[in-house]
Each structure stands twice: as C-alpha cells, then as structure tokens.
Design a protein around this motif. Sequence first.
Motif, PDB file in Angstrom:
ATOM      1  N   UNK A  32      -4.861  -3.749  -3.412  1.00  0.00           N
ATOM      2  CA  UNK A  32      -4.319  -4.842  -2.587  1.00  0.00           C
ATOM      3  C   UNK A  32      -3.698  -5.906  -3.491  1.00  0.00           C
ATOM      4  N   UNK A  33      -4.314  -6.140  -4.650  1.00  0.00           N
ATOM      5  CA  UNK A  33      -3.721  -7.069  -5.620  1.00  0.00           C
ATOM      6  C   UNK A  33      -2.348  -6.568  -6.050  1.00  0.00           C
ATOM      7  N   UNK A  34      -2.230  -5.249  -6.227  1.00  0.00           N
ATOM      8  CA  UNK A  34      -0.933  -4.661  -6.574  1.00  0.00           C
ATOM      9  C   UNK A  34       0.091  -4.864  -5.477  1.00  0.00           C
ATOM     10  N   UNK A  35      -0.340  -4.745  -4.219  1.00  0.00           N
ATOM     11  CA  UNK A  35       0.559  -5.001  -3.090  1.00  0.00           C
ATOM     12  C   UNK A  35       1.022  -6.454  -3.094  1.00  0.00           C
ATOM     13  N   UNK A  36       0.098  -7.351  -3.397  1.00  0.00           N
ATOM     14  CA  UNK A  36       0.435  -8.776  -3.439  1.00  0.00           C
ATOM     15  C   UNK A  36       1.439  -9.066  -4.548  1.00  0.00           C
ATOM     16  N   UNK A  37       1.204  -8.484  -5.723  1.00  0.00           N
ATOM     17  CA  UNK A  37       2.133  -8.665  -6.842  1.00  0.00           C
ATOM     18  C   UNK A  37       3.521  -8.127  -6.506  1.00  0.00           C
ATOM     19  N   UNK A  38       3.557  -6.980  -5.822  1.00  0.00           N
ATOM     20  CA  UNK A  38       4.842  -6.398  -5.428  1.00  0.00           C
ATOM     21  C   UNK A  38       5.555  -7.297  -4.426  1.00  0.00           C
ATOM     22  N   UNK A  83      -7.347 -10.425   7.824  1.00  0.00           N
ATOM     23  CA  UNK A  83      -6.888  -9.698   6.634  1.00  0.00           C
ATOM     24  C   UNK A  83      -7.727 -10.094   5.419  1.00  0.00           C
ATOM     25  N   UNK A  84      -8.026 -11.396   5.302  1.00  0.00           N
ATOM     26  CA  UNK A  84      -8.845 -11.869   4.184  1.00  0.00           C
ATOM     27  C   UNK A  84     -10.235 -11.229   4.236  1.00  0.00           C
ATOM     28  N   UNK A  85     -10.819 -11.161   5.444  1.00  0.00           N
ATOM     29  CA  UNK A  85     -12.145 -10.566   5.589  1.00  0.00           C
ATOM     30  C   UNK A  85     -12.147  -9.098   5.245  1.00  0.00           C
ATOM     31  N   UNK A  86     -11.107  -8.378   5.649  1.00  0.00           N
ATOM     32  CA  UNK A  86     -11.009  -6.948   5.350  1.00  0.00           C
ATOM     33  C   UNK A  86     -10.938  -6.719   3.838  1.00  0.00           C
ATOM     34  N   UNK A  87     -10.154  -7.541   3.136  1.00  0.00           N
ATOM     35  CA  UNK A  87     -10.029  -7.396   1.685  1.00  0.00           C
ATOM     36  C   UNK A  87     -11.311  -7.809   0.978  1.00  0.00           C
ATOM     37  N   UNK A  88     -11.977  -8.836   1.502  1.00  0.00           N
ATOM     38  CA  UNK A  88     -13.200  -9.350   0.875  1.00  0.00           C
ATOM     39  C   UNK A  88     -14.323  -8.321   0.880  1.00  0.00           C
ATOM     40  N   UNK A  89     -14.394  -7.533   1.965  1.00  0.00           N
ATOM     41  CA  UNK A  89     -15.468  -6.544   2.085  1.00  0.00           C
ATOM     42  C   UNK A  89     -15.077  -5.168   1.548  1.00  0.00           C
ATOM     43  N   UNK A 140       4.355  -9.954   5.889  1.00  0.00           N
ATOM     44  CA  UNK A 140       4.200 -10.980   6.918  1.00  0.00           C
ATOM     45  C   UNK A 140       3.319 -12.121   6.419  1.00  0.00           C
ATOM     46  N   UNK A 141       2.315 -11.770   5.648  1.00  0.00           N
ATOM     47  CA  UNK A 141       1.402 -12.791   5.116  1.00  0.00           C
ATOM     48  C   UNK A 141       2.138 -13.762   4.197  1.00  0.00           C
ATOM     49  N   UNK A 142       2.923 -13.231   3.257  1.00  0.00           N
ATOM     50  CA  UNK A 142       3.636 -14.083   2.307  1.00  0.00           C
ATOM     51  C   UNK A 142       4.696 -14.941   2.981  1.00  0.00           C
ATOM     52  N   UNK A 143       5.272 -14.415   4.055  1.00  0.00           N
ATOM     53  CA  UNK A 143       6.293 -15.172   4.788  1.00  0.00           C
ATOM     54  C   UNK A 143       5.673 -16.245   5.678  1.00  0.00           C
TER      55      UNK A 143
END
Length: 506
Positions: free
Chosen positions: A314-320, A299-305, A285-288
Amino acid sequence: MNIKDAKNELLHTIQVYTRKDAHGRYLMPAVRQRPLLLIGPPGIGKTAIMEQVAKECEIGLVSYTITHHTRQSAVGLPVIVKKNFQGKEYSITEYTMSEIIASVYEKMEQTSCKEGILFIDEINCVSETLVPTMLQFLQNKTFGTHPVPEGWIIAAAGNPVEYNRSAREFDIVTLDRVKRIDIEPDLDIWKEYAYAKGLHASVISYLNLKKGHFYHIENTAAGVSFVTARGWEDLSSILFGYEELGLTPDEKLIRQYIQDDDIARDFAAYYQLYAKYRKDYPITELLAGNLSEKEFQSVCGMASSAPSDEQLSVSGLLLDGWNRYFLQFAEEDHFVIHLQETLSQAKTALLAGSSLADFAEQYRNALKIRQQNQLLDSRETDESEKTARILEKCLTEARKKRLNAPEEIIDVLREALSRSATIRKDLAQKTSHALEQGFAFAKAAFHDGPELLFLISDLSHNICAMSFIRTFGCEEYFIFSEKLQFQRERAELLQQIDSAVFNSPG
C-alpha cells in the motif's frame, strides 16, 4: 561505482577533454585523452547513460555494437593505388574510410555538432579478426588509417568475463591507455531513475520488498538464469501495455523478461496481490481528496489492520500516486520555462522590427530540422509542438484584433504565458494537497511503523519529488526525515557501543 557516479565521471571527463584556450585549441592534447572504458554486467544501463551524457553536454553521439561488424566495415575495404617513390611507380594497398568513422562525419553534418562521443559497445566481445583493430582503436584513436575527428571522445563498454563467455580481458598495454570505470548494480540509484521515468509501481514496490531480486545472474545445470535492470524496465513497459488493453499479465509473460524461474514466479504472485490491493485501496481518489470522511477512515482502518507485507505494498501504491503528481508538475514546470524563453526571444525579435509571423515560421522550421535529425526526445517534441501552437494562436489573435504595434503583440504573448503559469500554479496546489492527504492517510494507517520511514526514504530517492518539496515545502516530510535521521544515528551509536563492548578485553 554505481551507474549515477559513473555518469558524473563521464560528464566531468568530457568537460575536461573539451576545454579550450582563448584561440579555440583543446587544452588537453588528444594523446592524453584516454578513451573511457565502462566495464559492468549486462543490462545495467551503460548505453543509456551515454545517451544522457551526450544530451546534457549538447554534443553528438554515434553508437556501434562492435560484435555486429566485420573487419571490412570497421577498417574499410582495400583498394590498389599507384604511388611514386624515388622516381619509380609502385602499386600499394590503401583502405577506404571506415564505416564507423564515416558515421561520425555524417553525424557532424546532420547536427552541426563538431564535438561528440563515439561509443563502441561490447568491445571485449569482438571476433578474433577484429581484436588487433580494437586494440589499435583504443591505443591510437584510429580505425585503420583514419583517425577519430578532433573533438570526438572515445567511449567503450564491455561485460566482465564472468558474465559473457565470449568476453576477453584486455592486456596491461591496452588498460594503461584507457580510463577504466567499473560499474556495479545499485537498487537505490536505479529507483531514482525508475521514479523519474514513471516505471510501473508494482516493479518498484516488489523490489523494495525483495532487494536481492533486482540484479541476479547465475549459472545453473539448465543454463544461465538472470534478472537485469533492463529486464525490469522492459517488463514495466509491457505491464502498462497489457493493462491499457485490458489484458491480464501472467507468469508466462513475466518469464519472457525475468529469466529466472524462481524470481519470475515470485513476481507473478506478487503482481496478482498488487492488482488486488490497487482495487481495494482507492489511492487516486484519496490523494485527490474525493473520499468522504467515512470512506477515508474506512481505508485507513483497512490498512492499519493489514499484515506488514500488504502495508508495504500500500505504501508503494501511495508513492506511485504521488509520483504521478510529481511527474505531471515537472513536465508543466519545464514547459513553462521553455515557453517563457521562447516568448522572450519573440519579444526581442518584435522590438528589433521582425514580425510574429516570421518568428513563428522560423520556430517551426527549426523544430522540423531538429526532428528530422532526431535531436529531440518525445518530451521535447511535445513541448516544442505545444509552444509552436501557442505562437500560432497568438498570431491568430493579433490578426483578429488587428494589432500592429510590437507592444500590443507583446501583451498577447504575455497573456499566453500567464495562462500557462496559472496551469502550473494549479498543478502545484493539487500536488501539495495530494502530499497532505497522503501523509494524513499514512499517519492514520501506519502510525509510527516502518512504512512511514519507507515512504520518506523513497521520496528522498525521487528526483522530481525532492525538486517539488524543496520549492513548495512539505512539513510532514521534514518531520519524518528528522525522525529517520535520528533513528539511523541511534542505530549506528548502538552498533558502536555493541562493538566496543564485544571487543573490550576481559
């Protein structure tokens, strides 16, 4: 060398071996065309690159695992024939054609390929009765009395003796007649393949974290424990299948593919975490661009902390998520090129006086023949079937409008191509938008942390990603690429300084 370099070496060798003069004669005599011998650990992809090379060179391929054969199937069966020598008749033994050589001729008839690769796998694991036959094959390019046809290149593969108890070393006489290529596992090169094939993201992400678990073979008191590139790829396939059926992969399943207890246990635990992160982070949903600003910031805050290992996952999820866009665009891009070439051929046929109905029928017949001879992979089959349907749709439209003039029918073909080009353009825009959204998330979530450089590094190992970025650009990618290069150069400089200080006298 790694598997990618080995593939390039095979391609170059075939190009050299198949060169011809103006009269169609091979420039390199057969006696100088050394058989290619690939030596490397099991499951590294030796057989796969043979298939890729044959396809890219548009030549035939006949593959045999020689351990499955007896001397009779390799050499042929003995038959008694009568021959006359100096006026006297003698009974002598001859041999029928080798099953392997016969398969080469059958392939030539099926595909009309006069050139090809005869690939013998596990060549250094043959039974004692076949050893002389294999040595003769490598040295003289014959099975029994039957030579390999001209234009066919011999390639063989084997495992080093430390990986296979039944493997044996070749003697110097044999090694002096082959072109030996030693292959070693290389995770970065394998990742290029993994992204292009769309392997399961959890596998790629895990190996980014545990690089030493990519390829591992160890003799223990309980037996041999091992993990290979083939094992990871097959595990990827079964993971997709389980997920599509709503089944939960567990450690028992993992052990069936990753035959090292510690690594299987470790990956099983990682997969559970990865499945959780996939639910927690709505990357699709984020990429779309479907998240509200509030949801995006959350979502950004959750990943940042998050802890560093979670951030890398999460980087792997983004790459996928990005890779799905790249693969979809690459497929559509390749299809539009194929469609354009086919419709251009149809245009030429129409201007030469042929009908669209005849051209469409010829295309279907040619497709059927190629499918029967297994000359198309699944992507090419889908692509060709889609093209055939477009031709038939254009034919129906032309008949419905009662079009007869070639120029009018060509306009129908042009409109069909335009529709496909529009789909490609839309996919390109969606992919560019996904890159923008992903980098906006990555910058907000990871700041200048190593995860951003990890993203850049893996994008650089993704062939489809780099093809897209070179064509359509991506400002953030180039910015962070320069930063990555700067950091690498700085680290190398500091290392040189440290070395100079450490080694200085006094």
